[in-house]
Design a protein around this motif. Structure first.
Motif, PDB file in Angstrom:
ATOM      1  N   VAL A 298       6.897  68.244  19.753  1.00  0.00           N
ATOM      2  CA  VAL A 298       6.536  66.661  19.565  1.00  0.00           C
ATOM      3  C   VAL A 298       6.234  66.730  17.836  1.00  0.00           C
ATOM      4  O   VAL A 298       5.460  67.641  17.264  1.00  0.00           O
ATOM      5  CB  VAL A 298       5.114  66.425  19.995  1.00  0.00           C
ATOM      6  CG1 VAL A 298       4.337  65.381  19.693  1.00  0.00           C
ATOM      7  CG2 VAL A 298       5.306  66.311  21.452  1.00  0.00           C
ATOM      8  N   ASN A 299       6.297  65.461  17.162  1.00  0.00           N
ATOM      9  CA  ASN A 299       6.282  65.355  15.521  1.00  0.00           C
ATOM     10  C   ASN A 299       5.805  63.965  15.477  1.00  0.00           C
ATOM     11  O   ASN A 299       6.318  62.842  15.786  1.00  0.00           O
ATOM     12  CB  ASN A 299       7.870  65.393  15.142  1.00  0.00           C
ATOM     13  CG  ASN A 299       7.403  65.391  13.552  1.00  0.00           C
ATOM     14  OD1 ASN A 299       6.589  65.286  12.813  1.00  0.00           O
ATOM     15  ND2 ASN A 299       8.751  65.407  12.807  1.00  0.00           N
ATOM     16  N   HIS A 300       4.479  64.031  14.906  1.00  0.00           N
ATOM     17  CA  HIS A 300       3.789  62.816  14.394  1.00  0.00           C
ATOM     18  C   HIS A 300       4.225  62.468  13.203  1.00  0.00           C
ATOM     19  O   HIS A 300       3.496  62.522  12.080  1.00  0.00           O
ATOM     20  CB  HIS A 300       2.415  62.937  14.429  1.00  0.00           C
ATOM     21  CG  HIS A 300       1.862  63.317  16.203  1.00  0.00           C
ATOM     22  ND1 HIS A 300       1.419  62.099  16.753  1.00  0.00           N
ATOM     23  CD2 HIS A 300       1.517  64.192  16.728  1.00  0.00           C
ATOM     24  CE1 HIS A 300       1.189  62.566  18.190  1.00  0.00           C
ATOM     25  NE2 HIS A 300       1.038  63.963  18.099  1.00  0.00           N
ATOM     26  N   ILE A 301       5.304  61.904  13.248  1.00  0.00           N
ATOM     27  CA  ILE A 301       6.123  61.380  11.843  1.00  0.00           C
ATOM     28  C   ILE A 301       5.337  60.579  11.008  1.00  0.00           C
ATOM     29  O   ILE A 301       5.601  60.467   9.741  1.00  0.00           O
ATOM     30  CB  ILE A 301       7.427  61.103  12.086  1.00  0.00           C
ATOM     31  CG1 ILE A 301       7.551  59.724  13.023  1.00  0.00           C
ATOM     32  CG2 ILE A 301       8.246  62.030  12.807  1.00  0.00           C
ATOM     33  CD1 ILE A 301       8.763  59.052  12.998  1.00  0.00           C
ATOM     34  N   THR A 302       4.322  59.834  11.185  1.00  0.00           N
ATOM     35  CA  THR A 302       3.866  58.707  10.599  1.00  0.00           C
ATOM     36  C   THR A 302       2.405  59.364  10.151  1.00  0.00           C
ATOM     37  O   THR A 302       1.845  58.723   9.262  1.00  0.00           O
ATOM     38  CB  THR A 302       3.348  57.382  11.288  1.00  0.00           C
ATOM     39  OG1 THR A 302       2.446  57.862  12.331  1.00  0.00           O
ATOM     40  CG2 THR A 302       4.817  56.903  11.920  1.00  0.00           C
ATOM     41  N   GLN A 303       1.934  60.508  10.086  1.00  0.00           N
ATOM     42  CA  GLN A 303       0.864  61.124   9.389  1.00  0.00           C
ATOM     43  C   GLN A 303       0.991  61.146   7.886  1.00  0.00           C
ATOM     44  O   GLN A 303       2.126  61.316   7.324  1.00  0.00           O
ATOM     45  CB  GLN A 303       0.601  62.493  10.025  1.00  0.00           C
ATOM     46  CG  GLN A 303       0.260  62.731  11.431  1.00  0.00           C
ATOM     47  CD  GLN A 303      -1.016  61.916  11.670  1.00  0.00           C
ATOM     48  OE1 GLN A 303      -2.124  62.099  10.948  1.00  0.00           O
ATOM     49  NE2 GLN A 303      -1.091  61.167  12.814  1.00  0.00           N
ATOM     50  N   TRP A 304       0.029  60.989   7.136  1.00  0.00           N
ATOM     51  CA  TRP A 304       0.107  60.596   5.683  1.00  0.00           C
ATOM     52  C   TRP A 304       0.897  61.805   5.050  1.00  0.00           C
ATOM     53  O   TRP A 304       1.340  61.729   4.050  1.00  0.00           O
ATOM     54  CB  TRP A 304      -1.187  60.315   5.144  1.00  0.00           C
ATOM     55  CG  TRP A 304      -2.050  61.651   5.085  1.00  0.00           C
ATOM     56  CD1 TRP A 304      -2.336  61.960   3.771  1.00  0.00           C
ATOM     57  CD2 TRP A 304      -3.037  62.149   5.908  1.00  0.00           C
ATOM     58  NE1 TRP A 304      -3.216  63.084   4.035  1.00  0.00           N
ATOM     59  CE2 TRP A 304      -3.649  63.054   5.103  1.00  0.00           C
ATOM     60  CE3 TRP A 304      -3.440  61.761   7.265  1.00  0.00           C
ATOM     61  CZ2 TRP A 304      -4.559  63.976   5.711  1.00  0.00           C
ATOM     62  CZ3 TRP A 304      -4.255  62.540   7.856  1.00  0.00           C
ATOM     63  CH2 TRP A 304      -4.909  63.589   7.138  1.00  0.00           C
ATOM     64  N   PHE A 354       1.459  65.620  -3.430  1.00  0.00           N
ATOM     65  CA  PHE A 354       1.110  64.083  -3.498  1.00  0.00           C
ATOM     66  C   PHE A 354       0.630  63.684  -1.955  1.00  0.00           C
ATOM     67  O   PHE A 354      -0.127  62.715  -1.870  1.00  0.00           O
ATOM     68  CB  PHE A 354       2.254  63.214  -4.087  1.00  0.00           C
ATOM     69  CG  PHE A 354       1.723  61.845  -4.200  1.00  0.00           C
ATOM     70  CD1 PHE A 354       1.418  61.194  -5.058  1.00  0.00           C
ATOM     71  CD2 PHE A 354       2.486  61.039  -3.086  1.00  0.00           C
ATOM     72  CE1 PHE A 354       0.971  60.023  -5.020  1.00  0.00           C
ATOM     73  CE2 PHE A 354       2.138  59.752  -2.928  1.00  0.00           C
ATOM     74  CZ  PHE A 354       1.459  59.166  -4.269  1.00  0.00           C
ATOM     75  N   ARG A 355       1.599  63.967  -1.272  1.00  0.00           N
ATOM     76  CA  ARG A 355       1.559  63.503   0.011  1.00  0.00           C
ATOM     77  C   ARG A 355      -0.005  63.757   0.606  1.00  0.00           C
ATOM     78  O   ARG A 355      -0.711  63.293   1.475  1.00  0.00           O
ATOM     79  CB  ARG A 355       2.609  63.949   1.360  1.00  0.00           C
ATOM     80  CG  ARG A 355       3.959  63.411   0.940  1.00  0.00           C
ATOM     81  CD  ARG A 355       5.090  63.627   2.118  1.00  0.00           C
ATOM     82  NE  ARG A 355       4.924  64.873   2.630  1.00  0.00           N
ATOM     83  CZ  ARG A 355       5.579  65.875   2.245  1.00  0.00           C
ATOM     84  NH1 ARG A 355       6.580  65.814   1.507  1.00  0.00           N
ATOM     85  NH2 ARG A 355       5.553  67.112   2.919  1.00  0.00           N
ATOM     86  N   GLY A 359      -1.223  60.606  -0.029  1.00  0.00           N
ATOM     87  CA  GLY A 359      -0.090  60.054   0.794  1.00  0.00           C
ATOM     88  C   GLY A 359      -1.038  58.823   1.733  1.00  0.00           C
ATOM     89  O   GLY A 359      -0.221  58.125   2.292  1.00  0.00           O
ATOM     90  N   TRP A 360      -2.167  58.991   2.148  1.00  0.00           N
ATOM     91  CA  TRP A 360      -2.722  57.957   2.626  1.00  0.00           C
ATOM     92  C   TRP A 360      -3.035  56.637   2.234  1.00  0.00           C
ATOM     93  O   TRP A 360      -3.278  55.651   2.850  1.00  0.00           O
ATOM     94  CB  TRP A 360      -4.287  58.562   3.168  1.00  0.00           C
ATOM     95  CG  TRP A 360      -5.024  58.762   2.016  1.00  0.00           C
ATOM     96  CD1 TRP A 360      -5.031  60.064   1.391  1.00  0.00           C
ATOM     97  CD2 TRP A 360      -5.840  57.904   1.282  1.00  0.00           C
ATOM     98  NE1 TRP A 360      -5.734  59.889   0.328  1.00  0.00           N
ATOM     99  CE2 TRP A 360      -6.400  58.889   0.231  1.00  0.00           C
ATOM    100  CE3 TRP A 360      -6.614  56.704   1.446  1.00  0.00           C
ATOM    101  CZ2 TRP A 360      -7.589  58.408  -0.437  1.00  0.00           C
ATOM    102  CZ3 TRP A 360      -7.455  56.070   0.523  1.00  0.00           C
ATOM    103  CH2 TRP A 360      -7.888  57.066  -0.331  1.00  0.00           C
ATOM    104  N   LEU A 361      -2.629  56.590   0.765  1.00  0.00           N
ATOM    105  CA  LEU A 361      -2.825  55.212   0.053  1.00  0.00           C
ATOM    106  C   LEU A 361      -1.292  54.570   0.292  1.00  0.00           C
ATOM    107  O   LEU A 361      -1.237  53.354  -0.229  1.00  0.00           O
ATOM    108  CB  LEU A 361      -2.741  55.427  -1.211  1.00  0.00           C
ATOM    109  CG  LEU A 361      -4.395  55.821  -1.839  1.00  0.00           C
ATOM    110  CD1 LEU A 361      -4.544  56.367  -3.308  1.00  0.00           C
ATOM    111  CD2 LEU A 361      -5.255  54.831  -1.530  1.00  0.00           C
ATOM    112  N   CYS A 362      -0.321  55.444   0.556  1.00  0.00           N
ATOM    113  CA  CYS A 362       1.018  54.574   0.532  1.00  0.00           C
ATOM    114  C   CYS A 362       1.173  54.028   2.021  1.00  0.00           C
ATOM    115  O   CYS A 362       0.576  54.456   3.079  1.00  0.00           O
ATOM    116  CB  CYS A 362       1.942  55.508   0.543  1.00  0.00           C
ATOM    117  SG  CYS A 362       2.444  56.210  -1.074  1.00  0.00           S
TER     118      CYS A 362
END
Length: 543
Positions: A298-304, A354-355, A359-362
């Motif tokens: 399982v890959n949670h791809i949308t994590q910041w 940066f991520r 990354g949570w700002l993007c």
């Protein structure tokens, strides 16, 4: 006292240096100023939405709100003819995902305060919504119940109404077609203030086929009913590397079902092309994760802190692979990097440091970017970026890619296969029925595809001469030659005559007369054409 030539020359020199500095340090400027401001701006927007829903949300009051809209239109009809301006919605330009800025200040603006999910019909597998419900909200509501829209756009801020009167497609479109094919009915307030229910088989069937791609030029949408599909909690994604242009073109024809109507097509299908010969084809199917071995994949791809999705996919250029992605994260997989547009803004945005920290700002919110766009910024981004989606026959994919490479020199390129239907009627709206020799044998559809070209052209990156108008007009000519269509949320460069060659306006013009749209709503070309002089700006940046 007038400005001397030397003073003027110095000012122009300083302006050029300032622009060059901003170009060279754009990522830094965006990180230090735009991202924090965008975050605060979005917090304000979300607070506004929450308060609006808390205080005013009431599906039971839908009829009352529609009557208010009708009243606005009826009041317009009472005005003397010489005082009537063309009508449009009061939705601010900056809340639209279109890149253009239609001059609403010159129009009679009608507030469309419709933000509610109205009804879920699980037996009929449909959902009825008001036009300003977003993809974020619909997926959040539907997926826990085991459903999603048959066509779910990847950008969460897109709205049901914007997609209905514009266009939408996704990686499920090789099974169902464009977003418009999943619409059961529209409720529309017409130019005289009447409320009509529009379906494919009632007395308003001609209007039904013209509302898609009409961009609000035929009436005000107040509700629509959409088809749903059942989903499982995860998408089992397989990544297939392909190392020749001939091979990825053939595989997309095969996997989409374009060659054989009985081929067992996957639930989701797309390709990302990283250079002329190399691509990754993604095949996804609904899945449960019910074993330990599956849970480990399982890959949670949308994590910041995770790599941007297209960067994650890029690692499969050298090896095949598979994983399980939660369904909502898969559907919104391109939201965080706006496909790959954010890379043009923040070149170091995918760096792990940066991520992890920022990354949570993007992503920078499209609404904020439009809200803060000045004329100078609009002209500069128009001249130095490309953002286009184009629908063309899938059997021309090789020529599509080669043309895009020659004109824009930018990668990656996005490919989504999509059915375009022949509904076996006369004129069937702005999109013509596909030719018989294009159609999959034994069906009423031909397989087209969306070619997505986003980012900074290679010529601009390398500081070589680049005329955006010349490049885009050449791309539009190619699109007309293969009988494809440009998405109208992006800048178009066609004359009205060329526009009428690309789109079939026969039924649209008849519908405008029948529903008294002339004098009430702008014409389609006038609504979607750029508000800036694309020829002049293109030439100025090319010199």
């Amino acid at each position: 006292m007038g400005t001397s030539k030397s003073d003027y020359s110095m000012m122009e020199n300083l302006k050029a240096k300032a622009i060059r500095w901003l170009e060279d340090n754009r990522g830094l400027v965006i990180v230090l100023f735009c991202l924090p401001a965008s975050f605060l701006f979005d917090c304000g927007i979300q607070l506004r939405c929450w308060l609006r829903r808390l205080l005013f949300s009431a599906p039971k009051d839908h009829s009352k709100r529609v009557k208010t809209i009708q009243k606005y239109v009826q009041n317009w009809n009472k005005l003397p003819e010489d005082e009537r301006k063309l009508m449009c919605t009061a939705k601010p330009n900056w809340l639209s995902l279109s890149v253009t800025f239609y001059e609403k200040s010159k129009c009679y603006q009608v507030p469309i305060d419709l933000f509610d999910i109205l009804e879920l019909n699980e037996e009929a597998m449909t959902i009825k919504v008001e036009p300003n419900v977003s993809v974020h909200e619909m997926t959040k509501f539907l997926i826990p119940k085991g459903y999603t829209l048959a066509v779910t756009l990847e950008i969460g801020d897109a709205t049901a109404g914007g997609l209905a009167f514009g266009v939408g497609m996704t990686t499920y479109s090789h099974k169902v077609g464009l977003y418009q094919e999943t619409i059961i009915s529209y409720d529309v307030v017409t130019a005289d203030g009447s409320l009509i229910h529009v379906t494919a088989d009632n007395e308003h069937s001609d209007l039904f086929y013209c509302l898609p791609w009409s961009h609000g030029t035929l009436g005000f949408l107040v509700a629509l009913e959409l088809k749903l599909i059942k989903v499982k909690p995860y998408v089992h994604m397989k990544y297939i590397p392909v190392h020749s242009q001939e091979e990825y073109c053939h595989k997309m024809m095969e996997l989409s079902g374009a060659l054989d109507k009985d081929f067992a097509v996957p639930d989701y299908l797309e390709a990302t092309i990283y250079d002329k010969e190399n691509a990754v084809i993604m095949v996804g199917n609904f899945a449960d994760v019910d074993t330990f071995s599956k849970r480990m994949k399982v890959n949670h791809i949308t994590q910041w802190y995770k790599p941007w999705f297209y960067k994650h996919v890029e690692k499969y250029l050298h090896k095949s692979g598979e994983e399980y992605i939660p369904i909502r994260e898969y559907l919104l997989r391109h939201n965080r990097a706006i496909f790959w547009v954010v890379e043009s803004m923040i070149p170091f945005g995918n760096h792990p440091i940066f991520r992890f920290f920022l990354g949570w700002l993007c992503p920078p919110k499209p609404a904020f970017l439009k809200f803060t766009t000045t004329q100078a910024v609009r002209e500069m981004t128009f001249a130095k970026q490309v953002f286009q989606d184009i629908v063309m026959p899938l059997n021309t994919l090789k020529d599509q890619v080669n043309t895009a490479i020659d004109l824009f020199e930018t990668f990656p390129l996005l490919v989504y296969p999509c059915r375009i239907y022949d509904h076996h009627r006369g004129p069937q709206g702005q999109l013509r029925a596909p030719k018989k020799d294009q159609q999959t044998p034994g069906t009423n559809f031909a397989m087209f595809n969306d070619l997505g070209v986003y980012g900074t052209p290679g010529q601009v990156k390398n500081r070589q001469p680049y005329n955006p108008t010349k490049a885009m007009r050449a791309m539009e000519q190619f699109t007309r030659d293969v009988e494809g269509y440009a998405f109208l949320y992006a800048d178009i460069f066609m004359t009205e005559e060329e526009f009428n060659q690309m789109f079939d306006m026969t039924l649209y013009n008849d519908v405008r007369k029948r529903y008294n749209c002339d004098g009430a709503f702008p014409r389609l070309y006038d609504k979607v054409k750029p508000e800036i002089d694309v020829i002049k700006i293109g030439e100025s940046y090319a010199n």
